[in-house]
Design an enzyme around this catalytic site. Structure first.
Site, PDB file in Angstrom:
ATOM      1  N   CYS A 107      10.323  31.729  -3.570  1.00 47.38           N
ATOM      2  CA  CYS A 107       9.750  31.483  -2.245  1.00 47.38           C
ATOM      3  C   CYS A 107      10.850  31.240  -1.208  1.00 47.38           C
ATOM      4  O   CYS A 107      10.566  31.177  -0.017  1.00 47.38           O
ATOM      5  CB  CYS A 107       8.759  30.332  -2.296  1.00 47.38           C
ATOM      6  SG  CYS A 107       9.422  28.922  -3.139  1.00 47.38           S
ATOM      7  N   GLU A 162       5.265  37.692   2.320  1.00 54.64           N
ATOM      8  CA  GLU A 162       6.323  37.404   1.357  1.00 54.64           C
ATOM      9  C   GLU A 162       6.451  38.619   0.427  1.00 54.64           C
ATOM     10  O   GLU A 162       5.471  39.024  -0.198  1.00 54.64           O
ATOM     11  CB  GLU A 162       5.884  36.176   0.560  1.00 54.64           C
ATOM     12  CG  GLU A 162       6.993  35.306   0.143  1.00 54.64           C
ATOM     13  CD  GLU A 162       6.504  34.022  -0.527  1.00 54.64           C
ATOM     14  OE1 GLU A 162       5.301  33.879  -0.805  1.00 54.64           O
ATOM     15  OE2 GLU A 162       7.346  33.169  -0.785  1.00 54.64           O
ATOM     16  N   LYS A 168      -1.168  22.101 -14.995  1.00 56.87           N
ATOM     17  CA  LYS A 168      -1.795  23.408 -15.228  1.00 56.87           C
ATOM     18  C   LYS A 168      -0.773  24.484 -14.893  1.00 56.87           C
ATOM     19  O   LYS A 168      -0.542  24.810 -13.734  1.00 56.87           O
ATOM     20  CB  LYS A 168      -3.039  23.611 -14.362  1.00 56.87           C
ATOM     21  CG  LYS A 168      -3.843  24.790 -14.866  1.00 56.87           C
ATOM     22  CD  LYS A 168      -4.518  25.590 -13.796  1.00 56.87           C
ATOM     23  CE  LYS A 168      -3.632  26.487 -13.025  1.00 56.87           C
ATOM     24  NZ  LYS A 168      -2.958  27.557 -13.788  1.00 56.87           N
ATOM     25  N   GLU A 223       3.808  23.043  -1.772  1.00 59.10           N
ATOM     26  CA  GLU A 223       5.031  23.838  -1.614  1.00 59.10           C
ATOM     27  C   GLU A 223       4.580  25.287  -1.664  1.00 59.10           C
ATOM     28  O   GLU A 223       4.329  25.828  -2.739  1.00 59.10           O
ATOM     29  CB  GLU A 223       6.012  23.472  -2.735  1.00 59.10           C
ATOM     30  CG  GLU A 223       7.446  23.738  -2.362  1.00 59.10           C
ATOM     31  CD  GLU A 223       7.875  25.134  -2.763  1.00 59.10           C
ATOM     32  OE1 GLU A 223       7.671  26.065  -1.940  1.00 59.10           O
ATOM     33  OE2 GLU A 223       8.381  25.300  -3.868  1.00 59.10           O
TER      34      GLU A 223
HETATM   35  P1  ADP Z   1       1.406  33.483  -7.056  1.00 58.23           P
HETATM   36  O1  ADP Z   1       1.016  34.405  -5.960  1.00 58.23           O
HETATM   37  O2  ADP Z   1       2.809  33.040  -7.054  1.00 58.23           O
HETATM   38  O3  ADP Z   1       0.889  33.873  -8.408  1.00 58.23           O
HETATM   39  P2  ADP Z   1      -0.686  31.575  -6.911  1.00 58.23           P
HETATM   40  O4  ADP Z   1      -0.873  30.658  -5.769  1.00 58.23           O
HETATM   41  O5  ADP Z   1      -1.728  32.613  -7.177  1.00 58.23           O
HETATM   42  O6  ADP Z   1       0.741  32.160  -6.675  1.00 58.23           O
HETATM   43  O7  ADP Z   1      -0.483  30.780  -8.263  1.00 58.23           O
HETATM   44  C1  ADP Z   1       0.207  29.579  -8.373  1.00 58.23           C
HETATM   45  C2  ADP Z   1      -0.529  28.664  -9.327  1.00 58.23           C
HETATM   46  O8  ADP Z   1      -1.817  28.409  -8.786  1.00 58.23           O
HETATM   47  C3  ADP Z   1      -0.769  29.252 -10.725  1.00 58.23           C
HETATM   48  O9  ADP Z   1      -0.705  28.194 -11.662  1.00 58.23           O
HETATM   49  C4  ADP Z   1      -2.184  29.758 -10.631  1.00 58.23           C
HETATM   50  O10 ADP Z   1      -2.848  29.823 -11.882  1.00 58.23           O
HETATM   51  C5  ADP Z   1      -2.807  28.704  -9.767  1.00 58.23           C
HETATM   52  N1  ADP Z   1      -4.044  29.094  -9.079  1.00 58.23           N
HETATM   53  C6  ADP Z   1      -4.377  30.299  -8.568  1.00 58.23           C
HETATM   54  N2  ADP Z   1      -5.601  30.237  -8.003  1.00 58.23           N
HETATM   55  C7  ADP Z   1      -6.045  28.959  -8.161  1.00 58.23           C
HETATM   56  C8  ADP Z   1      -7.236  28.241  -7.789  1.00 58.23           C
HETATM   57  N3  ADP Z   1      -8.244  28.840  -7.133  1.00 58.23           N
HETATM   58  N4  ADP Z   1      -7.315  26.938  -8.117  1.00 58.23           N
HETATM   59  C9  ADP Z   1      -6.299  26.312  -8.759  1.00 58.23           C
HETATM   60  N5  ADP Z   1      -5.168  26.926  -9.129  1.00 58.23           N
HETATM   61  C10 ADP Z   1      -5.038  28.224  -8.839  1.00 58.23           C
END
Ligand code: ADP
Length: 484
Positions: free
Chosen positions: A291, A388, A181, A257
């Site tokens: 990161c 961050e 995903k 990670e």
């Molecule tokens: P960033 O702050 O770098 O955008 P996120 O943790 O929000 O980091 O996003 C990293 C990944 O996690 C992306 O693929 C995002 O779509 C996914 N993501 C964000 N929220 C969720 C969730 N509740 N469940 C699963 N995946 C998620």
């Protein structure tokens, strides 16, 4: 999209069971170019049912894929690697288009990403088990290493290609099947990799990509499906914690990670020019959106003024603009929210007494651009000390003693990467051992390689990617006791 020659790489549907599919509802979500907010494409917006289909396809394919010999799997993975390299310019252009980093950095990411595919195609042949001297003369003890099963890989937008290959290559080499995903900001890189996986000859169901604008919904299915045996996630600590909670319901193996808050320490005896060069790479790479970016730059008092002078000169030389412009080293931030966050952190720091030495505002180029910024007079109560930054702001701290800087460096819930510069051998060992981080760069600001274990401690997560350790994340041990 004139930059992309092989139009076959430009896909806008999800990839399930080796088929390109629309969402059932036919809904799509837009992907914008962070450079100017222009629409790149509309992508299939999948939900629960499509995710379940992808998991089923991966689960059905697992039996066949794991029964291949490691050589057979390796040959297909190597073919995928070769196709990635053949298409490296186009894949790099896709990253620059949807993510904004410079083409040079994008090309670096493609080569970095491909290096995991190459490495794990070989490592898959070296999944050695053990025989153990037995507790009983008529028993034999054998330890087998077996693929864990269907793997869900949830990946971020800051390295839309390499964060996928770093997870998927070891999983596939181990004999697992995958459902990826990608981040909603950067699905095109994932889909291009899927197209090349099809051309490489992976059997249907081994490699699946679900695109969605609703990561919560899809993430919930991936983390709670009993058929998914492992979740590998790269992203924020906040989302990582949610995924851990959700995965508890079916006790999945996890790799996390998560976010960092990297200290970058320069001691009085360091080579200052080298330290400045390292700080520029570590801070401004990908516009500060990695990161492992230097988040807190600590300079010892004896060289503080000189370091600042040289650092500011080097930052002034950075050119901000389109990633496709050869002279540019700093591209736009990924989206409006990223810009808002950077502005919020800076305002909070200013309100609490930070001094701006350079930059400090939105770039005149507009859109998602922010000026490369340098600030001093930082205190620990500022959000910028604990969060961050993920943007081109370099906060510089002054310190006197080694113990003091170690204490500050470790005073964070994160523990991903740390960097320091110095020449004294005993200090080098003392500091390297005292830093509570998963990775430490000494006299270098760039540590990423497929050959070393990438990963963090504390709230930066657990599990390692790359190196001989990376494949273990996708294996389970089976102890076999045989009466003879
Ligand atoms: P960033 O702050 O770098 O955008 P996120 O943790 O929000 O980091 O996003 C990293 C990944 O996690 C992306 O693929 C995002 O779509 C996914 N993501 C964000 N929220 C969720 C969730 N509740 N469940 C699963 N995946 C998620």
């Amino acid at each position: 999209m004139k930059e992309i020659k092989n139009h076959n790489l430009l896909k806008n549907q999800s990839f399930i069971n080796n088929e390109w599919v629309n969402s059932f509802s036919n809904k799509k979500f837009p992907v914008y170019n962070p450079l100017d907010q222009s629409l790149i494409d509309q992508i299939s917006d999948c939900g629960k049912q499509e995710t379940k289909d992808a998991i089923h396809a991966a689960n059905d394919a697992f039996g066949l894929w794991k029964s291949h010999t490691s050589n057979e799997r390796s040959n297909i993975i190597k073919k995928w690697h070769d196709l990635i390299l053949e298409n490296k310019q186009d894949l790099a252009s896709i990253i620059t288009l949807e993510q904004g980093k410079t083409l040079k950095e994008s090309l670096g990411e493609i080569l970095y990403g491909a290096s995991f595919v190459d490495w794990f195609a070989e490592e898959g042949k070296r999944i050695y088990g053990d025989t153990i001297p037995s507790h009983d003369s008529d028993k034999r003890i054998i330890v087998l290493k077996q693929p864990i099963g269907v793997v869900a890989a949830i990946t971020p937008w800051n390295f839309p290609n390499a964060m996928i290959t770093r997870k998927v290559a070891p999983a596939l080499a181990a004999g697992c099947t995958v459902v990826i995903k990608p981040a909603e900001d950067t699905p095109l890189s994932a889909l291009a990799l899927a197209e090349l996986s099809k051309e490489a000859g992976f059997p249907p169901g081994v490699f699946n990509v679900i695109t969605t604008s609703d990561p919560d919904k899809v993430g919930k299915i991936l983390t709670t499906s009993p058929q998914v045996k492992k979740v590998s996630f790269t992203g924020s600590s906040e989302v990582g914690k949610i995924l851990m909670k959700q995965s508890a319901s079916t006790v999945k193996k996890l790799s996390m990670e998560l976010g960092g808050n990297a200290p970058f320490i320069v001691f009085d005896d360091a080579d200052i020019d080298l330290a400045v060069e390292g700080a520029i790479i570590s801070k401004y790479r990908n516009s500060g959106q990695t990161c492992v970016c230097a988040n807190r730059i600590y300079i010892q008092s004896g060289i503080y003024d000189l370091f600042i002078e040289k650092f500011i000169k080097a930052v002034r030389e950075q050119k901000t603009g389109s990633g496709f412009d050869e002279n540019v080293s700093i591209g736009p931030l990924i989206n409006k929210q990223a810009l808002i966050k950077v502005k919020k952190l800076l305002k909070d720091a200013q309100n609490k007494g930070a001094k701006i030495l350079l930059g400090g505002k939105e770039h005149k180029k507009g859109n998602n651009f922010f000026e490369p910024t340098v600030i001093t007079n930082i205190s620990n109560d500022m959000l910028i000390s604990s969060e961050e930054i993920f943007g081109p702001i370099a906060p510089i701290y002054l310190f006197e003693e080694e113990e003091e800087v170690i204490e500050h460096a470790n005073d964070t819930s994160a523990g991903l990467a740390a960097y320091f510069y110095g020449k004294d051998n005993s200090q080098i060992w003392r500091v390297a051992e005292a830093l509570e981080y998963g990775m430490v760069g000494i006299n270098t600001g760039f540590i990423s390689t497929n050959l070393a274990p990438f990963g963090g401690v504390k709230e930066s997560g657990f599990g390692r990617e790359g190196s001989k350790y990376g494949i273990e994340e996708y294996l389970v041990l089976k102890y076999v006791c045989m009466q003879v």
